[in-house]
Design a protein around this motif. Sequence first.
Motif, PDB file in Angstrom:
ATOM      1  N   VAL A 376      -8.979   8.120   2.255  1.00  0.00           N
ATOM      2  CA  VAL A 376      -7.761   8.125   3.059  1.00  0.00           C
ATOM      3  C   VAL A 376      -6.815   9.222   2.555  1.00  0.00           C
ATOM      4  O   VAL A 376      -6.581   9.338   1.348  1.00  0.00           O
ATOM      5  CB  VAL A 376      -7.056   6.756   3.039  1.00  0.00           C
ATOM      6  N   THR A 377      -6.260   9.980   3.505  1.00  0.00           N
ATOM      7  CA  THR A 377      -5.280  11.019   3.182  1.00  0.00           C
ATOM      8  C   THR A 377      -3.905  10.591   3.675  1.00  0.00           C
ATOM      9  O   THR A 377      -3.734  10.281   4.858  1.00  0.00           O
ATOM     10  CB  THR A 377      -5.647  12.366   3.836  1.00  0.00           C
ATOM     11  N   ILE A 378      -2.934  10.574   2.788  1.00  0.00           N
ATOM     12  CA  ILE A 378      -1.562  10.189   3.137  1.00  0.00           C
ATOM     13  C   ILE A 378      -0.832  11.408   3.688  1.00  0.00           C
ATOM     14  O   ILE A 378      -0.872  12.493   3.098  1.00  0.00           O
ATOM     15  CB  ILE A 378      -0.833   9.626   1.907  1.00  0.00           C
ATOM     16  N   SER A 379      -0.137  11.221   4.817  1.00  0.00           N
ATOM     17  CA  SER A 379       0.587  12.331   5.441  1.00  0.00           C
ATOM     18  C   SER A 379       2.067  12.023   5.660  1.00  0.00           C
ATOM     19  O   SER A 379       2.874  12.953   5.784  1.00  0.00           O
ATOM     20  CB  SER A 379      -0.055  12.690   6.780  1.00  0.00           C
ATOM     21  N   ASP A 380       2.427  10.741   5.731  1.00  0.00           N
ATOM     22  CA  ASP A 380       3.814  10.353   6.007  1.00  0.00           C
ATOM     23  C   ASP A 380       4.323   9.428   4.903  1.00  0.00           C
ATOM     24  O   ASP A 380       3.604   8.512   4.488  1.00  0.00           O
ATOM     25  CB  ASP A 380       3.927   9.614   7.341  1.00  0.00           C
ATOM     26  N   THR A 409       8.085   5.237  -0.280  1.00  0.00           N
ATOM     27  CA  THR A 409       7.920   4.095   0.619  1.00  0.00           C
ATOM     28  C   THR A 409       7.358   4.515   1.974  1.00  0.00           C
ATOM     29  O   THR A 409       7.284   5.709   2.290  1.00  0.00           O
ATOM     30  CB  THR A 409       9.275   3.390   0.829  1.00  0.00           C
ATOM     31  N   ASP A 410       6.984   3.512   2.770  1.00  0.00           N
ATOM     32  CA  ASP A 410       6.485   3.719   4.145  1.00  0.00           C
ATOM     33  C   ASP A 410       5.360   4.750   4.196  1.00  0.00           C
ATOM     34  O   ASP A 410       5.337   5.628   5.072  1.00  0.00           O
ATOM     35  CB  ASP A 410       7.625   4.147   5.075  1.00  0.00           C
ATOM     36  N   MET A 411       4.429   4.650   3.259  1.00  0.00           N
ATOM     37  CA  MET A 411       3.309   5.588   3.236  1.00  0.00           C
ATOM     38  C   MET A 411       2.337   5.276   4.369  1.00  0.00           C
ATOM     39  O   MET A 411       1.968   4.127   4.607  1.00  0.00           O
ATOM     40  CB  MET A 411       2.586   5.514   1.886  1.00  0.00           C
ATOM     41  N   LEU A 417      -4.442   1.738   3.841  1.00  0.00           N
ATOM     42  CA  LEU A 417      -4.042   1.975   2.456  1.00  0.00           C
ATOM     43  C   LEU A 417      -3.996   0.667   1.677  1.00  0.00           C
ATOM     44  O   LEU A 417      -3.615  -0.377   2.215  1.00  0.00           O
ATOM     45  CB  LEU A 417      -2.669   2.646   2.410  1.00  0.00           C
ATOM     46  N   ALA A 418      -4.333   0.761   0.381  1.00  0.00           N
ATOM     47  CA  ALA A 418      -4.279  -0.421  -0.470  1.00  0.00           C
ATOM     48  C   ALA A 418      -2.842  -0.865  -0.694  1.00  0.00           C
ATOM     49  O   ALA A 418      -2.570  -2.051  -0.901  1.00  0.00           O
ATOM     50  CB  ALA A 418      -4.962  -0.141  -1.803  1.00  0.00           C
ATOM     51  N   LYS A 419      -1.915   0.046  -0.651  1.00  0.00           N
ATOM     52  CA  LYS A 419      -0.484  -0.256  -0.759  1.00  0.00           C
ATOM     53  C   LYS A 419       0.284   0.813   0.000  1.00  0.00           C
ATOM     54  O   LYS A 419      -0.199   1.935   0.166  1.00  0.00           O
ATOM     55  CB  LYS A 419      -0.021  -0.319  -2.214  1.00  0.00           C
ATOM     56  N   ASN A 420       1.472   0.461   0.467  1.00  0.00           N
ATOM     57  CA  ASN A 420       2.238   1.435   1.248  1.00  0.00           C
ATOM     58  C   ASN A 420       3.505   1.909   0.542  1.00  0.00           C
ATOM     59  O   ASN A 420       4.327   2.588   1.147  1.00  0.00           O
ATOM     60  CB  ASN A 420       2.586   0.867   2.617  1.00  0.00           C
TER      61      ASN A 420
END
Length: 511
Positions: A376-380, A409-411, A417-420
């Motif tokens: 997973v790639t985080i963008s926001d 926050t708010d990832m 995601l396992a956590k946001n």
Amino acid sequence: MINKLFPSRRASSHPASRTMLLCAAVIALAWNVTPSRVFGQDTANVLLDLQSQLDAQRAEIEELQKRVEMAESPLGLLADAESSGCTPGMIERVALVAEQQSEESCDESLEATTFRTLDYYVDYDRGFVVRPFDHKKHPFDLRFNGWTQFRHHGFVTQSDSWTDNAGVNRIKSDRNAFDIERARLTMRGHVIDPRLSYFVQIDGDTDGSHMLDFFDYFWAWKASDTFQIQMGKRKVSASRQWLLGARRTRFADRPMANDFFRPDRTVGLFGIGKFAEHGHYQVMVGNGYRTASLPNSATDNRFTFAATSYIDPAGDFGSQIVDYEKTHTALWRLGHSMVYSPQVGQQSGDPYDETNFVRLSDGTRLTQVGAISPGVTISDFDIWFYGADFAWKRRGWSLTSEMFLRWITDMRGDGTLAKNQVFQHGCYVEGGKFLIDKQLDVNLRFSRVDGDYGAANEYAVGMNWYPLSKPSLKVTFDVTQLDGSPLQNTTSDILVGDEGTLFRTQFQAEF
């Protein structure tokens, strides 16, 4: 009888006759008799010409006398005699000798020669300056300053590799190199109006491929004695030691924790103001948390908001965090900072370049594939930052400290995601003492970064030598022990995953 004494205009051309004519004219004027009635019209014209010559000579003598008095008067600050206010202004008299090459023209007579006044002068006043003699007539001035850091750094690693939270393994090795870390030229002054000022800072270093970069450049308008608005590119208003500048660091560079949490530069609007007797604040709205040198195509459409303030309860703390002046009474400073910076990705789902700086507490880049969850790639995400700072100095002793809190926050990304959200915190404490006043000081530092994915510490000891007993020339040597750095910063020579000992020797000079 007068007609017999002066029978014709020709007789009046004799010097003795002219003298008698003047005496007669004075008598005539004293009895309110016009010269033409006493001498006739021709003789009266002669007297009027003589009177005009005398008036011109008198004016010339007065002007020469004024110049002599000015030449004999002392140099320096003097009261402006031509000031019309009840409180006269001041003028500064300086000695000036100037020669200018000139070619004589055969078509011009000497009487047609014109004189050109010198409107500006060049001097050294805490930098090279170009200033006008008449500030009202020529509202412009310019000051050049510069400084450089020549550094050697060596790193001895205690680990051959480092594995991040995404499972990527990276090789670590020793380092040994010379650097020109910061070679900077600044230009500042005002133009058009004393309230309109400008600032430009150009930077070059070996980390930036030996390319020049416009670090800071902005216009500033002084709205009042306590508030100024700036428009352009400069530092995001957060983290005290970051805002104080790299010339005044206690060691060769800033603490690891400071560089991990601090923002960078951005383009925006900045409000700079004062409150109370020794209180200062900054507020800003800009393009991003760290958008220095990034084009708009590499940043999102969200603004970043930041604010910082500090107060010096015991008097002006100054720009030096070490006690170079050996203050007799204790000076201290209290401050805090906060930032809100929302980050959104591209329509394709990929993150923008401006998010590349954000790392987990083990050093993993947040936007790297698998940083939080596999594949997973985080963008926001949103960044919330808060920092509190304290500084103290007295009789050669000094102490500086900051605490950092950061919430991500708010990832959101391209998968589950396992956590946001992630929480990170850190601090540094550093202090020192001048063993020889204005010449030699020693310093200690502890720095820590902690969070959900690990922790890292920095321990450092160092010294500064001021060979000319001036802060403008400084030689620094320090030794830093790292037990796993989450920071990637070539400027401070601390790289992600570093576990080992860092040696730095630096020569710094400024003008």
